[in-house]
Structure formats: structure tokens, C-alpha cells
Scaffold this motif. Structure first.
Motif, PDB file in Angstrom:
ATOM      1  N   TYR A   1      -7.100  31.003 -79.694  1.00  0.00           N
ATOM      2  CA  TYR A   1      -7.617  32.141 -78.936  1.00  0.00           C
ATOM      3  C   TYR A   1      -6.706  33.337 -79.103  1.00  0.00           C
ATOM      4  O   TYR A   1      -5.512  33.196 -79.401  1.00  0.00           O
ATOM      5  CB  TYR A   1      -7.715  31.794 -77.440  1.00  0.00           C
ATOM      6  N   GLU A   2      -7.290  34.521 -78.883  1.00  0.00           N
ATOM      7  CA  GLU A   2      -6.528  35.760 -78.906  1.00  0.00           C
ATOM      8  C   GLU A   2      -6.845  36.520 -77.626  1.00  0.00           C
ATOM      9  O   GLU A   2      -8.009  36.684 -77.271  1.00  0.00           O
ATOM     10  CB  GLU A   2      -6.927  36.588 -80.126  1.00  0.00           C
ATOM     11  N   LEU A   3      -5.808  36.955 -76.948  1.00  0.00           N
ATOM     12  CA  LEU A   3      -5.949  37.707 -75.707  1.00  0.00           C
ATOM     13  C   LEU A   3      -5.263  39.052 -75.892  1.00  0.00           C
ATOM     14  O   LEU A   3      -4.075  39.102 -76.239  1.00  0.00           O
ATOM     15  CB  LEU A   3      -5.313  36.940 -74.543  1.00  0.00           C
ATOM     16  N   ILE A   4      -6.009  40.118 -75.704  1.00  0.00           N
ATOM     17  CA  ILE A   4      -5.448  41.465 -75.747  1.00  0.00           C
ATOM     18  C   ILE A   4      -5.741  42.099 -74.397  1.00  0.00           C
ATOM     19  O   ILE A   4      -6.879  42.050 -73.923  1.00  0.00           O
ATOM     20  CB  ILE A   4      -6.073  42.313 -76.866  1.00  0.00           C
ATOM     21  N   PHE A   5      -4.732  42.655 -73.770  1.00  0.00           N
ATOM     22  CA  PHE A   5      -4.975  43.366 -72.526  1.00  0.00           C
ATOM     23  C   PHE A   5      -4.203  44.673 -72.509  1.00  0.00           C
ATOM     24  O   PHE A   5      -3.225  44.852 -73.222  1.00  0.00           O
ATOM     25  CB  PHE A   5      -4.691  42.503 -71.287  1.00  0.00           C
ATOM     26  N   ILE A   6      -4.717  45.593 -71.691  1.00  0.00           N
ATOM     27  CA  ILE A   6      -4.175  46.949 -71.615  1.00  0.00           C
ATOM     28  C   ILE A   6      -3.721  47.199 -70.181  1.00  0.00           C
ATOM     29  O   ILE A   6      -4.441  46.900 -69.235  1.00  0.00           O
ATOM     30  CB  ILE A   6      -5.248  47.988 -71.998  1.00  0.00           C
ATOM     31  N   VAL A   7      -2.519  47.744 -70.052  1.00  0.00           N
ATOM     32  CA  VAL A   7      -1.950  48.057 -68.744  1.00  0.00           C
ATOM     33  C   VAL A   7      -1.775  49.569 -68.644  1.00  0.00           C
ATOM     34  O   VAL A   7      -1.439  50.229 -69.626  1.00  0.00           O
ATOM     35  CB  VAL A   7      -0.587  47.343 -68.562  1.00  0.00           C
TER      36      VAL A   7
ATOM     37  N   LEU B   1       3.096  41.093 -66.001  1.00  0.00           N
ATOM     38  CA  LEU B   1       1.886  40.401 -66.396  1.00  0.00           C
ATOM     39  C   LEU B   1       2.031  39.700 -67.745  1.00  0.00           C
ATOM     40  O   LEU B   1       1.592  38.567 -67.913  1.00  0.00           O
ATOM     41  CB  LEU B   1       0.714  41.389 -66.434  1.00  0.00           C
ATOM     42  N   PHE B   2       2.662  40.352 -68.704  1.00  0.00           N
ATOM     43  CA  PHE B   2       2.837  39.789 -70.047  1.00  0.00           C
ATOM     44  C   PHE B   2       3.607  38.471 -69.984  1.00  0.00           C
ATOM     45  O   PHE B   2       3.166  37.453 -70.517  1.00  0.00           O
ATOM     46  CB  PHE B   2       3.550  40.819 -70.922  1.00  0.00           C
ATOM     47  N   ASP B   3       4.733  38.472 -69.296  1.00  0.00           N
ATOM     48  CA  ASP B   3       5.549  37.255 -69.165  1.00  0.00           C
ATOM     49  C   ASP B   3       4.826  36.168 -68.381  1.00  0.00           C
ATOM     50  O   ASP B   3       4.890  34.992 -68.725  1.00  0.00           O
ATOM     51  CB  ASP B   3       6.882  37.569 -68.505  1.00  0.00           C
ATOM     52  N   LYS B   4       4.102  36.572 -67.348  1.00  0.00           N
ATOM     53  CA  LYS B   4       3.385  35.595 -66.537  1.00  0.00           C
ATOM     54  C   LYS B   4       2.244  34.951 -67.317  1.00  0.00           C
ATOM     55  O   LYS B   4       1.984  33.758 -67.165  1.00  0.00           O
ATOM     56  CB  LYS B   4       2.881  36.245 -65.248  1.00  0.00           C
ATOM     57  N   CYS B   5       1.568  35.721 -68.163  1.00  0.00           N
ATOM     58  CA  CYS B   5       0.509  35.161 -69.004  1.00  0.00           C
ATOM     59  C   CYS B   5       1.084  34.148 -69.991  1.00  0.00           C
ATOM     60  O   CYS B   5       0.512  33.079 -70.200  1.00  0.00           O
ATOM     61  CB  CYS B   5      -0.237  36.259 -69.752  1.00  0.00           C
ATOM     62  N   LYS B   6       2.220  34.477 -70.590  1.00  0.00           N
ATOM     63  CA  LYS B   6       2.866  33.539 -71.518  1.00  0.00           C
ATOM     64  C   LYS B   6       3.253  32.257 -70.790  1.00  0.00           C
ATOM     65  O   LYS B   6       3.042  31.160 -71.312  1.00  0.00           O
ATOM     66  CB  LYS B   6       4.100  34.184 -72.160  1.00  0.00           C
ATOM     67  N   ASP B   7       3.800  32.402 -69.603  1.00  0.00           N
ATOM     68  CA  ASP B   7       4.196  31.236 -68.809  1.00  0.00           C
ATOM     69  C   ASP B   7       2.982  30.374 -68.446  1.00  0.00           C
ATOM     70  O   ASP B   7       3.052  29.137 -68.487  1.00  0.00           O
ATOM     71  CB  ASP B   7       4.920  31.651 -67.531  1.00  0.00           C
TER      72      ASP B   7
ATOM     73  N   ARG C   1       1.885  33.725 -81.097  1.00  0.00           N
ATOM     74  CA  ARG C   1       2.321  35.106 -81.266  1.00  0.00           C
ATOM     75  C   ARG C   1       2.205  35.825 -79.930  1.00  0.00           C
ATOM     76  O   ARG C   1       1.200  35.742 -79.250  1.00  0.00           O
ATOM     77  CB  ARG C   1       1.423  35.787 -82.298  1.00  0.00           C
ATOM     78  N   ALA C   2       3.257  36.525 -79.554  1.00  0.00           N
ATOM     79  CA  ALA C   2       3.270  37.338 -78.338  1.00  0.00           C
ATOM     80  C   ALA C   2       3.869  38.682 -78.725  1.00  0.00           C
ATOM     81  O   ALA C   2       5.033  38.757 -79.100  1.00  0.00           O
ATOM     82  CB  ALA C   2       4.104  36.663 -77.253  1.00  0.00           C
ATOM     83  N   GLU C   3       3.049  39.713 -78.660  1.00  0.00           N
ATOM     84  CA  GLU C   3       3.496  41.011 -79.141  1.00  0.00           C
ATOM     85  C   GLU C   3       3.228  42.109 -78.115  1.00  0.00           C
ATOM     86  O   GLU C   3       2.105  42.245 -77.624  1.00  0.00           O
ATOM     87  CB  GLU C   3       2.771  41.340 -80.443  1.00  0.00           C
ATOM     88  N   ASP C   4       4.255  42.854 -77.817  1.00  0.00           N
ATOM     89  CA  ASP C   4       4.135  44.061 -77.006  1.00  0.00           C
ATOM     90  C   ASP C   4       3.834  45.185 -77.996  1.00  0.00           C
ATOM     91  O   ASP C   4       4.725  45.708 -78.651  1.00  0.00           O
ATOM     92  CB  ASP C   4       5.442  44.307 -76.254  1.00  0.00           C
ATOM     93  N   ILE C   5       2.575  45.520 -78.145  1.00  0.00           N
ATOM     94  CA  ILE C   5       2.151  46.495 -79.149  1.00  0.00           C
ATOM     95  C   ILE C   5       2.619  47.901 -78.787  1.00  0.00           C
ATOM     96  O   ILE C   5       2.946  48.690 -79.658  1.00  0.00           O
ATOM     97  CB  ILE C   5       0.621  46.455 -79.339  1.00  0.00           C
ATOM     98  N   GLY C   6       2.653  48.190 -77.500  1.00  0.00           N
ATOM     99  CA  GLY C   6       3.144  49.483 -77.060  1.00  0.00           C
ATOM    100  C   GLY C   6       2.041  50.440 -76.640  1.00  0.00           C
ATOM    101  O   GLY C   6       0.895  50.058 -76.466  1.00  0.00           O
TER     102      GLY C   6
ATOM    103  N   TYR D   1      -0.632  48.295 -74.692  1.00  0.00           N
ATOM    104  CA  TYR D   1      -1.338  47.138 -75.228  1.00  0.00           C
ATOM    105  C   TYR D   1      -0.405  45.937 -75.398  1.00  0.00           C
ATOM    106  O   TYR D   1       0.743  46.098 -75.819  1.00  0.00           O
ATOM    107  CB  TYR D   1      -1.934  47.461 -76.604  1.00  0.00           C
ATOM    108  N   PHE D   2      -0.953  44.750 -75.098  1.00  0.00           N
ATOM    109  CA  PHE D   2      -0.250  43.490 -75.278  1.00  0.00           C
ATOM    110  C   PHE D   2      -1.173  42.512 -76.007  1.00  0.00           C
ATOM    111  O   PHE D   2      -2.383  42.518 -75.785  1.00  0.00           O
ATOM    112  CB  PHE D   2       0.150  42.881 -73.932  1.00  0.00           C
ATOM    113  N   LEU D   3      -0.612  41.665 -76.870  1.00  0.00           N
ATOM    114  CA  LEU D   3      -1.375  40.712 -77.659  1.00  0.00           C
ATOM    115  C   LEU D   3      -0.773  39.322 -77.529  1.00  0.00           C
ATOM    116  O   LEU D   3       0.452  39.163 -77.622  1.00  0.00           O
ATOM    117  CB  LEU D   3      -1.358  41.126 -79.140  1.00  0.00           C
ATOM    118  N   LEU D   4      -1.630  38.331 -77.309  1.00  0.00           N
ATOM    119  CA  LEU D   4      -1.214  36.927 -77.267  1.00  0.00           C
ATOM    120  C   LEU D   4      -2.158  36.115 -78.144  1.00  0.00           C
ATOM    121  O   LEU D   4      -3.376  36.183 -77.979  1.00  0.00           O
ATOM    122  CB  LEU D   4      -1.269  36.376 -75.836  1.00  0.00           C
TER     123      LEU D   4
END
Length: 83
Positions: free
Chosen positions: A4-10, A20-26, A37-42, A58-61
Motif C-alpha cells: 500500500y501507499e499512503l500520501i497525506f498533506i498537512v 502524525l507522520f511518526d504516529k502513522c509509522k508506529d 519507505r517513509a518520506e517527508d516530501i516537504g 506532503y508525507f509518503l508511506l
């Protein structure tokens, strides 16, 4: 396990204080998923304004997990977003 790929925007004004990014990874790890892959796209321009914002952070998981665990990740994500 499925991939799966999860992209979210803050909102950029909240991205520094958002965990949120760290909590989603956890949460992915907590349900037995494998994070590839866990990327802080910026900061990027949005195609259209959302709540008077023209930019978003943007964040990508990319991860693997069992399909029945997706609901647990989604519920957790929705709960985290509300706080």
C-alpha cells in the motif's frame, strides 16, 4: 501481505508541531506491517486552495500489511487527525 501507499498533506502552519507522520509509522508497525519507505516530501504547491492554503506539507508511506489491518490503520489515522 499486500503493498500500500499512503500520501497525506498537512497544513504547513501545523506541520512542525504535527507528530502524525511518526504516529502513522508506529501504527503500521503495531499491526504487524512492514514499512518500506517513509518520506517527508516537504512543502509543495496545491493544485487548488484548501481552507485558504495554497501550499501543503506532503508525507509518503509505502508499506505492506494484511488487508484486514487496513481498517485499524485508517481508524487510528482518523483519530490522530482529529487531535
Amino acid at each position: 501481505m499486500n503493498h500500500y501507499e499512503l500520501i497525506f498533506i498537512v497544513n504547513p502552519q501545523q506541520s512542525k508541531e504535527s507528530k502524525l507522520f511518526d504516529k502513522c509509522k508506529d501504527q503500521i508497525s503495531a499491526v504487524g506491517g512492514e514499512l518500506h519507505r517513509a518520506e517527508d516530501i516537504g512543502l509543495r504547491d496545491l493544485a487548488y486552495q484548501i481552507d485558504d492554503c495554497s501550499k501543503g506539507h506532503y508525507f509518503l508511506l509505502n508499506f505492506e500489511c494484511e488487508p484486514n489491518n487496513l481498517k485499524e490503520i485508517a481508524v487510528s489515522y482518523t483519530h490522530l487527525r482529529a487531535h
